[in-house]
Write a protein that holds these residues in place. Sequence first.
Motif, PDB file in Angstrom:
ATOM      1  N   ARG A   1       0.846  -1.205   0.000  1.00 21.79           N
ATOM      2  CA  ARG A   1       0.000   0.000   0.000  1.00 21.79           C
ATOM      3  C   ARG A   1       0.874   1.246   0.000  1.00 21.79           C
ATOM      4  NH1 ARG A   1      -2.982  -3.058   3.736  1.00 21.79           N
ATOM      5  NH2 ARG A   1      -2.290  -1.871   5.541  1.00 21.79           N
TER       6      ARG A   1
ATOM      7  N   ALA B   1       2.333   2.014  -3.437  1.00 22.84           N
ATOM      8  CA  ALA B   1       1.402   2.656  -4.373  1.00 22.84           C
ATOM      9  C   ALA B   1       1.304   4.155  -4.083  1.00 22.84           C
ATOM     10  CB  ALA B   1       0.027   1.997  -4.286  1.00 22.84           C
ATOM     11  N   TRP B   2       1.219   4.515  -2.800  1.00 21.21           N
ATOM     12  CA  TRP B   2       1.167   5.936  -2.448  1.00 21.21           C
ATOM     13  C   TRP B   2       2.461   6.649  -2.832  1.00 21.21           C
ATOM     14  CZ3 TRP B   2      -2.999   8.610  -1.463  1.00 21.21           C
ATOM     15  CH2 TRP B   2      -4.121   7.975  -0.936  1.00 21.21           C
TER      16      TRP B   2
ATOM     17  N   LEU C   1      -4.567  10.106   3.829  1.00 22.16           N
ATOM     18  CA  LEU C   1      -5.980   9.997   4.206  1.00 22.16           C
ATOM     19  C   LEU C   1      -6.207   8.953   5.287  1.00 22.16           C
ATOM     20  CD1 LEU C   1      -7.161  10.010   0.515  1.00 22.16           C
ATOM     21  CD2 LEU C   1      -7.703  11.812   2.146  1.00 22.16           C
TER      22      LEU C   1
ATOM     23  N   LEU D   1      -1.264  13.885  -9.253  1.00 25.69           N
ATOM     24  CA  LEU D   1      -2.127  12.971  -9.986  1.00 25.69           C
ATOM     25  C   LEU D   1      -2.478  13.568 -11.346  1.00 25.69           C
ATOM     26  CD1 LEU D   1      -3.497  10.187  -9.589  1.00 25.69           C
ATOM     27  CD2 LEU D   1      -5.591  11.450  -9.222  1.00 25.69           C
TER      28      LEU D   1
ATOM     29  N   GLU E   1      -4.517  -2.845  -3.112  1.00 26.46           N
ATOM     30  CA  GLU E   1      -5.422  -2.342  -2.066  1.00 26.46           C
ATOM     31  C   GLU E   1      -5.464  -0.826  -2.056  1.00 26.46           C
ATOM     32  OE1 GLU E   1      -5.404  -5.641   1.580  1.00 26.46           O
ATOM     33  OE2 GLU E   1      -4.523  -3.678   1.870  1.00 26.46           O
ATOM     34  N   ALA E   2      -4.285  -0.204  -2.183  1.00 23.29           N
ATOM     35  CA  ALA E   2      -4.230   1.264  -2.158  1.00 23.29           C
ATOM     36  C   ALA E   2      -5.002   1.841  -3.339  1.00 23.29           C
ATOM     37  CB  ALA E   2      -2.780   1.743  -2.165  1.00 23.29           C
ATOM     38  N   TRP E   3      -4.823   1.257  -4.520  1.00 25.30           N
ATOM     39  CA  TRP E   3      -5.561   1.734  -5.700  1.00 25.30           C
ATOM     40  C   TRP E   3      -7.058   1.518  -5.531  1.00 25.30           C
ATOM     41  CZ3 TRP E   3      -3.828   4.926  -9.224  1.00 25.30           C
ATOM     42  CH2 TRP E   3      -2.454   4.967  -9.489  1.00 25.30           C
TER      43      TRP E   3
ATOM     44  N   TYR F   1      -8.746   1.402  -2.868  1.00 22.72           N
ATOM     45  CA  TYR F   1      -9.228   2.393  -1.915  1.00 22.72           C
ATOM     46  C   TYR F   1      -9.479   3.722  -2.634  1.00 22.72           C
ATOM     47  CZ  TYR F   1      -8.636   6.017   1.631  1.00 22.72           C
ATOM     48  OH  TYR F   1      -8.769   7.140   2.400  1.00 22.72           O
ATOM     49  N   LEU F   2      -8.532   4.101  -3.511  1.00 23.78           N
ATOM     50  CA  LEU F   2      -8.711   5.339  -4.273  1.00 23.78           C
ATOM     51  C   LEU F   2      -9.948   5.268  -5.165  1.00 23.78           C
ATOM     52  CD1 LEU F   2      -5.074   6.329  -5.324  1.00 23.78           C
ATOM     53  CD2 LEU F   2      -6.611   7.556  -3.778  1.00 23.78           C
TER      54      LEU F   2
ATOM     55  N   LEU G   1     -10.834   8.699 -11.891  1.00 27.37           N
ATOM     56  CA  LEU G   1      -9.864   8.694 -10.791  1.00 27.37           C
ATOM     57  C   LEU G   1      -9.629  10.109 -10.258  1.00 27.37           C
ATOM     58  CD1 LEU G   1      -7.835   7.082  -9.084  1.00 27.37           C
ATOM     59  CD2 LEU G   1      -6.168   7.359 -10.918  1.00 27.37           C
TER      60      LEU G   1
ATOM     61  N   LEU H   1     -10.430  11.268  -6.435  1.00 31.91           N
ATOM     62  CA  LEU H   1      -9.422  11.839  -5.554  1.00 31.91           C
ATOM     63  C   LEU H   1      -9.885  13.194  -5.040  1.00 31.91           C
ATOM     64  CD1 LEU H   1      -6.587  11.137  -4.414  1.00 31.91           C
ATOM     65  CD2 LEU H   1      -5.703  12.747  -6.069  1.00 31.91           C
TER      66      LEU H   1
ATOM     67  N   LEU I   1     -12.394  12.574  -2.394  1.00 32.01           N
ATOM     68  CA  LEU I   1     -11.750  12.049  -1.181  1.00 32.01           C
ATOM     69  C   LEU I   1     -11.101  13.183  -0.396  1.00 32.01           C
ATOM     70  CD1 LEU I   1      -9.845   8.772  -2.193  1.00 32.01           C
ATOM     71  CD2 LEU I   1     -11.510   9.003  -0.349  1.00 32.01           C
TER      72      LEU I   1
END
Lengths: 258, 258
Positions: A38, A41-42, A183, A243, B40-42, B44-45, B239, B243, B246
């Motif tokens: 995770r 990815a961040w 987050l 992004l 998982e991180a993606w 979540y996004l 996406l 974001l 979020l």
Amino acid sequence: MKIPRSHPRYESLIRRERLVRAWKAGIVVPEGLIAHGRGEAWDYLFGEGTSAPALVAEKAAAAHLVRAKRPVISVNGNVAALAPKEIVRLAKAIPARIEVNLFHRTEARVRRIVRTLTRHGGTGVLGTGGDARIPHLDSRRALTHRAGIYGADVVVVPLEDGDRTEALVRMGKTVIAIDLNPLSRTSQMASIPVVDELTRAVLNIDEFVRELRRDPEEAARIVKSYKKADNLRAMYSFLGWRLRSLLRGRPARRKTRD
Amino acid sequence: MKIPRSHPRYESLIRRERLVRAWKAGIVVPEGLIAHGRGEAWDYLFGEGTSAPALVAEKAAAAHLVRAKRPVISVNGNVAALAPKEIVRLAKAIPARIEVNLFHRTEARVRRIVRTLTRHGGTGVLGTGGDARIPHLDSRRALTHRAGIYGADVVVVPLEDGDRTEALVRMGKTVIAIDLNPLSRTSQMASIPVVDELTRAVLNIDEFVRELRRDPEEAARIVKSYKKADNLRAMYSFLGWRLRSLLRGRPARRKTRD
């Protein structure tokens, strides 16, 4: 496998290799490997570099640490796998106590991590046993040391979970989190959320500690001027900008993380 | 550990538990756990749901699969751990051959994965041995079957790496990738990148396959109208929007992924 230094993803691959090795040595748990993914990815989204807002948080963290009466650095399996040397160096610079504190706790794993840190020069590393409990946490996760986290005024919690971060804040401590997800509940809960990769964050905090130790007035000024909400807002702007540029820049054939 | 169905992160926690169990059974490798964390991180996004552009890609994937002459589904350790039943069900619906194909290949692990799929009802699952090589890949990663991936016209590669995706595209195959990172080389290279969580994607493709099998004209129309570049562009817009919401929505005390 030998990874050449010239590889564009050298740092990231080395980290991955360190974790897998530490997992084989019984220091990292499978859940820690998933958590690392995770973070990867961040970090990819952040461009694998320290952002300006992260640097501000790192300097604020250092200012709190040099002014602390009983600063403590909490270490778990992933932290011991990724940056044992850097953590020990930071602990000596502050100086701060180190306490091994695990989410998936076994005494054997605590002992292995204490040994790893000691091998990297750490002294008086706390971990096994424990003589106090953090309120509002289930029993195994609450165990801690009076001479360590329990009695600390400022605690660094790298790669920590949200519940424990919250519990420490509720105890009135200044909690410095290091977490790549801006987050996450950890980042939301911490007094000073540092949104940066572990090793980069620890090295930067270390450098600021050495600078601010010689300049108590500047340290006091920074403690006063740091505003968590403003810093997180700057972090979110940066992430949005990153992004947008990633999505704009995406050529059909560029090498990106698979 | 028993996870209650009412837990807000039930699906995600179950997936994590499945992977850790499969890792203990020698089906998943540590690198697979890290890769899962990135996913998982993606996810979540993306809000842990199928986006509209993903659904379009899933329908296009189904249309290609029902029209294929020799469709094959490639399965690795993570895929076998997370959705063995769903993969077998999809293979029967198309019908398609299944081939176990590993990035970190050992014959023992291939055998264990073949057994897992067979236990879930899979028949004639290819994997051990191999009688052909994919060009432009190093030897161990190139090994494949003429009756499987090597001879296929349409290949589904869930959770695949970029190099192999590219090599299969270069062989002239229609490559359907399932990958949560819309910027990965796999997503960039695939003929039809499905940017969605594995199980959700497989279930959706399965449903579309059953629908389109009865409607060849509609399948032909979809194959013609799907445009990868447009679909990815829609994915990037989604996406960006996610974001933004979020970051706007982040209350200081809301529960989010740690």
